[in-house]
Design an enzyme around this catalytic site. Structure first.
Site, short mmCIF file in Angstrom:
data_model
loop_
_atom_site.label_atom_id
_atom_site.label_comp_id
_atom_site.label_asym_id
_atom_site.label_seq_id
_atom_site.Cartn_x
_atom_site.Cartn_y
_atom_site.Cartn_z
N THR A 41 0.83 -1.21 0.00
CA THR A 41 0.00 0.00 0.00
C THR A 41 0.86 1.26 0.00
O THR A 41 0.62 2.19 -0.78
CB THR A 41 -0.91 0.01 1.26
OG1 THR A 41 -1.67 -1.18 1.27
CG2 THR A 41 -1.82 1.23 1.28
N CYS A 42 1.85 1.30 0.88
CA CYS A 42 2.65 2.52 1.05
C CYS A 42 3.25 2.95 -0.29
O CYS A 42 3.12 4.10 -0.70
CB CYS A 42 3.74 2.27 2.08
SG CYS A 42 4.83 3.66 2.30
N THR A 151 -0.35 -8.83 5.85
CA THR A 151 -1.25 -8.70 4.70
C THR A 151 -1.91 -7.32 4.60
O THR A 151 -2.69 -7.08 3.68
CB THR A 151 -2.32 -9.81 4.73
OG1 THR A 151 -2.85 -9.86 6.06
CG2 THR A 151 -1.74 -11.15 4.37
N GLU A 195 -5.12 15.24 3.93
CA GLU A 195 -4.06 15.32 2.90
C GLU A 195 -4.70 15.54 1.51
O GLU A 195 -4.24 16.37 0.73
CB GLU A 195 -3.21 14.05 2.90
CG GLU A 195 -2.24 13.98 4.06
CD GLU A 195 -1.24 12.84 4.00
OE1 GLU A 195 -0.42 12.75 4.92
OE2 GLU A 195 -1.26 12.02 3.05
N ARG A 281 -9.56 2.13 7.55
CA ARG A 281 -9.12 0.98 6.76
C ARG A 281 -9.55 -0.32 7.44
O ARG A 281 -9.70 -0.37 8.66
CB ARG A 281 -7.60 0.99 6.61
CG ARG A 281 -7.04 2.36 6.27
CD ARG A 281 -6.33 2.51 4.99
NE ARG A 281 -5.66 1.42 4.40
CZ ARG A 281 -5.57 1.26 3.07
NH1 ARG A 281 -6.18 2.13 2.26
NH2 ARG A 281 -4.91 0.26 2.54
N ASP A 320 -0.45 -3.10 9.42
CA ASP A 320 -1.86 -2.67 9.44
C ASP A 320 -2.80 -3.79 9.88
O ASP A 320 -3.88 -3.53 10.43
CB ASP A 320 -2.29 -2.19 8.04
CG ASP A 320 -1.82 -0.77 7.75
OD1 ASP A 320 -0.99 -0.25 8.52
OD2 ASP A 320 -2.27 -0.20 6.74
N HIS A 453 20.65 29.49 12.91
CA HIS A 453 19.83 30.64 12.51
C HIS A 453 20.24 31.07 11.10
O HIS A 453 21.43 31.18 10.82
CB HIS A 453 20.05 31.80 13.47
CG HIS A 453 19.31 33.04 13.05
ND1 HIS A 453 17.95 33.17 13.20
CD2 HIS A 453 19.74 34.17 12.44
CE1 HIS A 453 17.58 34.34 12.73
NE2 HIS A 453 18.64 34.97 12.25
P1 FAD Z 1 0.57 -3.15 3.16
O1 FAD Z 1 1.51 -2.10 2.75
O2 FAD Z 1 -0.87 -2.95 2.91
O3 FAD Z 1 1.06 -4.48 2.47
C1 FAD Z 1 0.34 -5.67 2.54
C2 FAD Z 1 0.65 -6.49 1.30
O4 FAD Z 1 0.13 -7.79 1.48
C3 FAD Z 1 0.03 -5.95 0.02
O5 FAD Z 1 1.03 -5.74 -0.94
C4 FAD Z 1 -0.96 -7.04 -0.40
O6 FAD Z 1 -1.04 -7.18 -1.80
C5 FAD Z 1 -0.35 -8.27 0.24
N1 FAD Z 1 -1.29 -9.36 0.55
C6 FAD Z 1 -2.47 -9.28 1.20
N2 FAD Z 1 -3.01 -10.51 1.33
C7 FAD Z 1 -2.14 -11.38 0.78
C8 FAD Z 1 -2.13 -12.80 0.61
N3 FAD Z 1 -3.10 -13.58 1.08
N4 FAD Z 1 -1.07 -13.36 -0.02
C9 FAD Z 1 -0.06 -12.58 -0.50
N5 FAD Z 1 -0.02 -11.24 -0.38
C10 FAD Z 1 -1.05 -10.66 0.26
N6 FAD Z 1 1.84 5.69 6.31
C11 FAD Z 1 2.89 6.47 6.66
O7 FAD Z 1 3.66 6.10 7.55
N7 FAD Z 1 3.13 7.66 6.02
C12 FAD Z 1 2.30 8.12 5.05
O8 FAD Z 1 2.53 9.20 4.50
C13 FAD Z 1 1.19 7.34 4.68
N8 FAD Z 1 0.35 7.76 3.71
C14 FAD Z 1 -0.69 6.97 3.35
C15 FAD Z 1 -1.55 7.44 2.37
C16 FAD Z 1 -2.62 6.67 1.97
C17 FAD Z 1 -3.54 7.18 0.90
C18 FAD Z 1 -2.82 5.38 2.56
C19 FAD Z 1 -3.96 4.51 2.11
C20 FAD Z 1 -1.98 4.92 3.54
C21 FAD Z 1 -0.91 5.71 3.96
N9 FAD Z 1 -0.05 5.30 4.97
C22 FAD Z 1 0.99 6.09 5.35
C23 FAD Z 1 -0.23 4.01 5.67
C24 FAD Z 1 0.73 2.95 5.14
O9 FAD Z 1 0.57 2.84 3.74
C25 FAD Z 1 0.47 1.61 5.80
O10 FAD Z 1 0.49 1.78 7.20
C26 FAD Z 1 1.50 0.58 5.42
O11 FAD Z 1 1.48 0.36 4.03
C27 FAD Z 1 1.23 -0.75 6.14
O12 FAD Z 1 2.17 -1.70 5.72
P2 FAD Z 1 1.82 -3.25 5.79
O13 FAD Z 1 3.07 -3.95 5.37
O14 FAD Z 1 1.21 -3.61 7.07
O15 FAD Z 1 0.67 -3.49 4.70
#
Ligand code: FAD
Length: 474
Positions: A41-42, A151, A195, A281, A320, A453
């Protein structure tokens, strides 16, 4: 044939891929299963593309007021397809970087959907992973000693306000817009909503924000919310708070959409070209085989201990999907702690009160630690130092002097309880406050760190001095 690993990670987002790199550094044979794109997502739908659009919007808005800086540019054209191309290029460059890091760490990447199987001929414990490959080839079977579920999450909507991709958008669809709408109604005035409100407003879109709470960015300090609302309203954004959106009132007509909200007992209708829903979310806990395990899900999130172990102690969950602070840097640090724990490296659990949170709107906001109200509710005897960017030379030079730095400290112990900022480049300045909290610094120590400064960081030094009534320029 089944492949054996020390660690298999479900999901290659910021949490998953960083965990994989740390595991490879520690010598663990590691695989990632990713159904979409590495970076998650990020990289593809969050932090990076949204900040690329915000930057273009900022450049456009600054160009439009270039006369203020003594520069006549003439006719300024916004080419939104170029804006989108620039965003895609940045994302692609970083995506290639993550792919390279996987190769460098000898981390196997399986492109497909991963699911956890229960006890089987491969293993007496749940954790064998079956991968339904994206290329349609026969499922792969992975036998790991440890698993990390990373995920992630997906956009939430409201009942009756289904994301249709044309009238009603989530941030996923909004990021892919080919053209800017003339007007946008944003349901939800949290981090993502604000944002987008700021970015669209800078691009010249007519924006209305409808927020359920009595203030926008309600998890921030109340004075930050108030200042943000003041500045955003001054820029022309309409903000409605204490408003309950009545999603059943959604009407789509020709090229317009309208929705009503109940505000102080009265219904008001809002009409625009599109609606952006930014109301939080949902964790991706479905269809990953949790039913084959003892893993607990409560209020939609996987339950873990301080080392991110689930009820099945060899299966960890991070990012997340476990809720809490849904931020990229939090997901990656949780991944590091989980991997170090499984490798018996005795990591220190994360203290979430030390995590910096940023909002990349214009003006930016950033914070670490307790808000003033939280500190008071916890019974602290608080003292507060505040310093405005209006008295900071560098802010005036930038032409961005709205906002302030606010430091909340404990009168009894001199501990810094929270730091809150709104104004120019504060997302790059909050780490000083984060470090101060990690090192248990006092306001005096920040105040006596000589800040260069002219610099925007002088506002932090002055706010720290202001805690004990000793600010120089106030
Ligand atoms: P994700 O990045 O969501 O990755 C999960 C991955 O798992 C995905 O690629 C998905 O395809 C994969 N997946 C899911 N199920 C399966 C499965 N069964 N098998 C294989 N793969 C699978 N955070 C910040 O810190 N700074 C920011 O500026 C910021 N801006 C944001 C702006 C927006 C619009 C959004 C929506 C979010 C933002 N965030 C920001 C939040 C940040 O994107 C998330 O907190 C972060 O991506 C979480 O990481 P993660 O690895 O937990 O999950």
């Amino acid at each position: 044939m089944a492949q054996e690993y020390d660690l298999v990670i479900l999901g290659g987002g910021t949490g998953g891929y960083v965990a994989a790199i740390r595991a490879s550094q520690l010598g663990l044979k590691t695989a990632i299963v990713e159904k979409g794109l590495l970076g998650g997502t990020c990289l593809h739908k969050g932090c990076i593309p949204s900040k690329a659009l915000l930057r273009s919007a900022e450049v456009y808005a600054t160009a439009k007021k270039s006369e203020e800086y003594g520069i006549s540019i003439g006719d300024i054209q916004l080419n939104f397809s170029h804006v989108q191309e620039r965003k895609e290029k940045i994302v692609e460059q970083l995506h290639r970087g993550v792919q390279h890091l996987m190769k460098q760490g000898k981390i196997d990447v399986y492109e497909g959907i991963g699911r956890i199987l229960g006890p089987s001929i491969f293993s007496p414990m749940p954790g064998t992973i079956s991968v339904e490959l994206n290329n349609g080839k026969e499922n792969e079977m992975l036998i790991p000693k440890n698993v990390i579920i990373a995920t992630g999450s997906r956009p939430r909507s409201l009942p009756g306000l289904d994301i249709d991709g044309s009238f009603v958008l989530s941030s996923d669809e909004a990021l892919q817009l080919k053209e800017l709408p003339k007007s946008m109604i944003i349901v939800g005035g949290g981090v993502i909503g604000i944002e987008w409100a700021s970015m669209l407003n800078d691009f010249g879109v007519d924006v209305t924000v409808i927020e359920y709470a009595d203030r926008i960015v309600p998890t921030e300090d109340h004075e930050i919310s108030k200042e943000a609302a003041r500045i955003l309203k001054k820029k022309g954004i309409k903000i409605v708070t204490s408003a309950k959106v009545l999603s059943e009132t959604l009407v789509k007509e020709d090229d317009q959409v309208s929705i009503s909200a109940e505000i102080k007992g009265e219904n008001q209708t809002f009409t625009g070209e599109k609606i952006l829903v930014s109301v939080g979310r949902i964790a991706n806990t479905e269809n990953i085989g949790l039913q084959n395990t003892e893993i607990k899900v409560e209020k939609g999130y996987i339950q873990v201990n301080e080392y991110y172990q689930t009820k099945e102690t060899h299966i960890y969950a991070i990012g997340d999907v476990i809720g809490g602070l849904q931020l990229a840097h939090v997901a990656s640090h949780e991944g590091i702690v989980a991997v170090e724990h499984m490798a018996s490296k005795k990591p220190t659990p994360i203290d979430y009160s030390l995590v910096s949170k940023c909002i990349y709107s214009n003006p930016e906001m950033a914070s670490v630690g307790l808000t003033e109200n939280e500190a008071k509710e916890k019974g602290y005897n608080v003292k507060i130092g505040k310093f405005s960017f209006k008295a900071i030379g560098k802010a005036l030079v930038y032409g961005e002097s709205d906002g302030f730095v606010k430091i909340i400290a404990d009168k009894d112990t001199d501990d810094i309880l929270g730091v809150h900022m709104i104004g120019p480049h504060v997302t790059d300045m909050i780490s000083e406050a984060g470090l101060a909290r990690v090192l248990d610094a006092t306001p005096w120590e920040i105040g006596h760190t000589i800040h260069p400064h002219p610099s925007l960081s002088e506002a932090i030094g002055e706010a720290a001095l202001a805690v004990d009534g000793k600010a120089i320029h106030s």
